[in-house]
Scaffold this active site. Structure first.
Site, mmCIF file in Angstrom:
data_model
loop_
_atom_site.group_PDB
_atom_site.id
_atom_site.type_symbol
_atom_site.label_atom_id
_atom_site.label_comp_id
_atom_site.label_asym_id
_atom_site.label_seq_id
_atom_site.Cartn_x
_atom_site.Cartn_y
_atom_site.Cartn_z
ATOM 1 N N GLN A 39 0.909 -1.179 -0.054
ATOM 2 C CA GLN A 39 -0.053 -0.019 -0.194
ATOM 3 C C GLN A 39 1.053 1.376 -0.013
ATOM 4 O O GLN A 39 2.095 1.014 0.314
ATOM 5 C CB GLN A 39 -1.054 0.168 1.223
ATOM 6 C CG GLN A 39 -0.260 -0.461 2.516
ATOM 7 C CD GLN A 39 -1.135 -0.993 3.446
ATOM 8 O OE1 GLN A 39 -2.295 -1.251 3.555
ATOM 9 N NE2 GLN A 39 -0.659 -1.373 4.612
ATOM 10 N N ASP A 114 0.664 -7.299 11.475
ATOM 11 C CA ASP A 114 0.465 -6.402 10.587
ATOM 12 C C ASP A 114 1.253 -6.898 9.231
ATOM 13 O O ASP A 114 2.243 -7.168 9.376
ATOM 14 C CB ASP A 114 0.583 -4.996 10.899
ATOM 15 C CG ASP A 114 -0.035 -3.908 10.067
ATOM 16 O OD1 ASP A 114 -0.966 -3.411 10.715
ATOM 17 O OD2 ASP A 114 0.228 -4.043 8.530
ATOM 18 N N GLY A 146 -2.103 -11.268 8.025
ATOM 19 C CA GLY A 146 -2.917 -11.986 9.351
ATOM 20 C C GLY A 146 -3.854 -13.121 8.840
ATOM 21 O O GLY A 146 -4.313 -13.859 9.604
ATOM 22 N N ASP A 164 -8.096 -5.157 13.448
ATOM 23 C CA ASP A 164 -8.073 -3.551 13.170
ATOM 24 C C ASP A 164 -7.339 -3.319 11.764
ATOM 25 O O ASP A 164 -6.350 -2.802 11.725
ATOM 26 C CB ASP A 164 -6.902 -2.915 14.378
ATOM 27 C CG ASP A 164 -6.798 -1.464 14.333
ATOM 28 O OD1 ASP A 164 -5.788 -0.924 15.003
ATOM 29 O OD2 ASP A 164 -7.285 -0.770 13.243
ATOM 30 N N THR A 166 -7.581 -2.320 7.472
ATOM 31 C CA THR A 166 -8.134 -1.635 6.432
ATOM 32 C C THR A 166 -9.560 -1.886 5.997
ATOM 33 O O THR A 166 -9.907 -2.760 6.308
ATOM 34 C CB THR A 166 -7.008 -1.195 5.348
ATOM 35 O OG1 THR A 166 -6.673 -2.604 5.143
ATOM 36 C CG2 THR A 166 -5.847 -0.553 5.811
HETATM 37 N N1 SAM Z 1 -5.650 1.977 13.668
HETATM 38 C C1 SAM Z 1 -5.881 2.937 12.537
HETATM 39 C C2 SAM Z 1 -6.816 4.043 13.031
HETATM 40 O O1 SAM Z 1 -6.380 4.551 14.286
HETATM 41 O O2 SAM Z 1 -7.807 4.123 12.372
HETATM 42 C C3 SAM Z 1 -6.365 2.206 11.368
HETATM 43 C C4 SAM Z 1 -6.545 0.841 11.200
HETATM 44 S S1 SAM Z 1 -4.687 0.189 10.793
HETATM 45 C C5 SAM Z 1 -3.610 1.536 10.070
HETATM 46 C C6 SAM Z 1 -4.892 -0.874 9.441
HETATM 47 C C7 SAM Z 1 -3.851 -1.762 9.139
HETATM 48 O O3 SAM Z 1 -4.366 -3.073 8.722
HETATM 49 C C8 SAM Z 1 -2.577 -1.473 8.429
HETATM 50 O O4 SAM Z 1 -1.550 -1.120 9.161
HETATM 51 C C9 SAM Z 1 -2.737 -2.458 7.275
HETATM 52 O O5 SAM Z 1 -1.267 -2.791 6.812
HETATM 53 C C10 SAM Z 1 -3.170 -3.582 7.891
HETATM 54 N N2 SAM Z 1 -3.460 -4.656 7.233
HETATM 55 C C11 SAM Z 1 -4.437 -4.653 6.100
HETATM 56 N N3 SAM Z 1 -4.479 -5.886 5.585
HETATM 57 C C12 SAM Z 1 -3.903 -6.772 6.429
HETATM 58 C C13 SAM Z 1 -3.861 -8.200 6.227
HETATM 59 N N4 SAM Z 1 -4.195 -8.956 5.604
HETATM 60 N N5 SAM Z 1 -3.239 -8.602 7.116
HETATM 61 C C14 SAM Z 1 -2.667 -7.971 8.446
HETATM 62 N N6 SAM Z 1 -2.629 -6.574 8.365
HETATM 63 C C15 SAM Z 1 -3.443 -6.086 7.350
#
Ligand code: SAM
Length: 288
Positions: A39, A114, A146, A164, A166
């Protein structure tokens, strides 16, 4: 899919095309940009919301308001479990949810998985306050998919799983289907609880019903969707859905919440009680 307009006349805007809405923040300057294998991650310094992280054009977290999201993604589910010792966080790369989970003294171990280490690298540099608990001896950070992690997890390994992730696009898409929820069900102990950020009911009631239906078909006995303010996301109002293997949201540790050994900005016992209530359109519209 969000699309971000580069700061024109000093504003960052995320346009949510399906909702015909947008959210903008006045930008002082761009601090960081990296294209990871998964991303595009951008970080901006804003005039009034502190630092802002954006992933693939979608706002993720700002230093001013992230407490709503991180508190509500962690405390309701943990206080709904009788003894949440072993926690898994899928996603959560900015480490804000991890910090909140580690405030609970009964938690003995937290694994955070993550897919993208670049998110955590950006958080360490630009959101150090969210990463303040990363060196807690109870915490483990892993950088793998994940979805894969959970297919390989041993049966009954966790008491609570927090997703948590995306939005259901890109690497996050596979976090919103029955196969994933079945692997979560398998990895949870008999009284385990799964909690996932599930977008906004204002725009996504159909998705909410799909998610809750997939959770039910994966074996979860009861689902509850709670809502909370989320200023920088589309509509400004967000949801987390809890899926229970046993029990439901009515049984929570009220005395522990009233005597919680840490400060919060938003969450408290009254707020927890309020999460049990559903707006009328959701009472009518949630069919699962
Ligand atoms: N916690 C944040 C907030 O305060 O709103 C937003 C969510 S966090 C940044 C979303 C995370 O999901 C990202 O770091 C992304 O890399 C992770 N992510 C997306 N797809 C994933 C997967 N298949 N396995 C693990 N992590 C994943």
């Amino acid at each position: 899919m969000a699309s971000s307009v580069l700061p024109e006349n000093g504003w960052f805007s995320e346009r949510y095309e399906p909702g015909g809405s947008a959210f903008s923040l006045k930008i002082i300057k761009k601090l960081h940009e990296v294209q990871s294998p998964f991303q595009k991650i951008e970080v901006y310094q804003t005039e009034t919301f502190g630092t802002l992280m954006v992933i693939d054009g979608a706002t993720m977290v700002s230093s001013r308001e992230n407490f709503f999201y991180h508190e509500m993604m962690s405390h309701p589910i943990l206080y709904s479990h009788p003894a949440p010792k072993r926690v898994l966080i899928i996603g959560g790369g900015d480490c804000g949810t991890l910090r909140e989970v580690l405030r609970h003294p009964e938690v003995e171990s937290v694994q955070q998985v993550d897919i993208d280490e670049e998110v955590t690298k950006a958080a360490l540099k630009y959101f150090p306050e969210l990463c303040e608990s990363n060196n807690d001896p109870r915490a483990e950070l892993h950088f793998v998919d994940g979805i894969k992690w959970l297919t390989e997890a041993e049966k009954g390994r966790y008491d609570v799983i927090i997703v948590d992730g995306t939005d259901p696009v890109g690497p996050g898409e596979g976090l919103f289907n029955q196969a994933f929820y079945q692997s979560c069900w398998h990895a949870l102990a008999d009284n385990g609880i799964l909690g996932q950020q599930t977008e906004t009911p204002l725009y996504h009631m159909a998705l909410l019903n799909e998610v809750r239906g997939a959770m039910r078909h994966a074996g979860f006995g009861h689902m509850h969707t709670l809502t909370f303010p989320q200023p920088i996301y589309p509509s400004g109002w967000w949801a987390a859905t809890l899926a229970f293997k046993l029990g439901n949201e009515q049984t929570f540790r009220a005395d522990d919440i009233a005597n919680k050994p840490f400060e919060t900005e938003y969450y408290n016992l009254d707020i927890h009680r309020a999460t049990l209530a559903l707006p009328e359109f959701m009472r009518r519209g949630l069919v699962v």
